[in-house]
Design a protein around this motif. Structure first.
Motif, short mmCIF file in Angstrom:
data_model
loop_
_atom_site.label_atom_id
_atom_site.label_comp_id
_atom_site.label_asym_id
_atom_site.label_seq_id
_atom_site.Cartn_x
_atom_site.Cartn_y
_atom_site.Cartn_z
N UNK A 146 -9.18 31.52 11.02
CA UNK A 146 -9.14 30.09 10.69
C UNK A 146 -7.94 29.75 9.83
N UNK A 147 -7.38 30.73 9.16
CA UNK A 147 -6.13 30.50 8.43
C UNK A 147 -4.99 30.14 9.38
N UNK A 148 -4.88 30.89 10.48
CA UNK A 148 -3.86 30.61 11.49
C UNK A 148 -4.17 29.30 12.22
N UNK A 149 -5.45 29.07 12.52
CA UNK A 149 -5.83 27.84 13.21
C UNK A 149 -5.56 26.62 12.33
N UNK A 150 -5.77 26.74 11.03
CA UNK A 150 -5.51 25.62 10.12
C UNK A 150 -4.04 25.22 10.19
N UNK A 151 -3.16 26.20 10.24
CA UNK A 151 -1.73 25.91 10.33
C UNK A 151 -1.43 25.16 11.63
N UNK A 152 -2.00 25.60 12.73
CA UNK A 152 -1.77 24.93 14.02
C UNK A 152 -2.38 23.53 14.03
N UNK A 153 -3.61 23.41 13.57
CA UNK A 153 -4.29 22.11 13.57
C UNK A 153 -3.56 21.09 12.70
N UNK A 154 -2.99 21.55 11.60
CA UNK A 154 -2.30 20.62 10.70
C UNK A 154 -1.02 20.06 11.33
N UNK A 155 -0.52 20.72 12.36
CA UNK A 155 0.71 20.27 13.02
C UNK A 155 0.46 19.46 14.28
N UNK A 156 -0.80 19.36 14.71
CA UNK A 156 -1.11 18.57 15.90
C UNK A 156 -0.96 17.09 15.59
N UNK A 157 -0.42 16.37 16.53
CA UNK A 157 -0.33 14.92 16.37
C UNK A 157 -1.46 14.27 17.12
N UNK A 158 -1.34 12.98 17.30
CA UNK A 158 -2.33 12.25 18.06
C UNK A 158 -3.40 11.64 17.17
N UNK A 159 -4.33 10.95 17.81
CA UNK A 159 -5.39 10.29 17.06
C UNK A 159 -6.35 11.30 16.44
N UNK A 160 -7.04 10.88 15.40
CA UNK A 160 -8.05 11.72 14.77
C UNK A 160 -9.17 11.96 15.78
#
Length: 174
Positions: A146-160
């Motif tokens: 989830x540490x790696x996923x958090x980094x990826x998720x924080x960079x995703x754009x688009x609507x919430x």
């Protein structure tokens, strides 16, 4: 870290080099992909990021494959298996930010057991009604922390994302 550390993988996942846009798809359930479709989000040819829970990891990959995804990343969200439930390892029993969940992604819901059935008296197609190639993914997948996923998720754009797509990480899931 050390080069001798075990590498993460999903059993029965094909090797591959997938690049492209990424879409967060909650638990990777058919209903999650339907929500994305209704929101006008196409996952075809994209890398899908999903969290563990609600169904077997092989079904997550199969569901993504059915809707045309190019690959799948699966992580354990702390809401389901981490600090939201208590102290993470080594202070407690819950998954730490660097922990990854490995396992098979074969399509057990179609036919359980070894898809090759090399040791059995009957071929898999005779036993289950499926060819071996139908029981294993055609798209690559890999587990993430989830540490790696958090980094990826924080960079995703688009609507919430819809509220029920949100997990325990301190960010806006999108």
């Amino acid at each position: 870290d050390t080069p001798w550390r075990n590498h993460t993988f999903h059993g029965y996942a094909p090797s591959g080099d997938v690049t492209g846009p990424m879409v967060y798809a909650n638990y990777g359930l058919p209903s999650d992909f339907e929500v994305l479709r209704r929101l006008g989000i196409d996952v075809s040819g994209k890398i899908v990021l999903v969290r563990y829970g609600e169904c077997f990891r092989g079904l997550k990959v199969r569901n993504a494959q059915v809707v045309g995804a190019a690959g799948v990343l699966i992580y354990s969200d702390p809401e389901d298996d981490g600090f939201d439930l208590g102290k993470p390892y080594p202070e407690g029993p819950w998954r730490p930010s660097f922990g990854e969940q490995r396992g098979s992604v074969q399509f057990n819901s179609l036919c359980s057991g070894d898809p090759a059935r090399v040791a059995g008296p009957q071929p898999v197609e005779e036993l289950c009604g499926y060819k071996m190639e139908e029981l294993i993914p055609r798209i690559p997948s890999i587990p993430l922390s989830y540490g790696a996923a958090q980094d990826l998720l924080s960079k995703l754009g688009g609507p919430v994302a819809p509220q029920d797509f949100h997990g325990g990480l301190p960010l806006n899931y999108s």
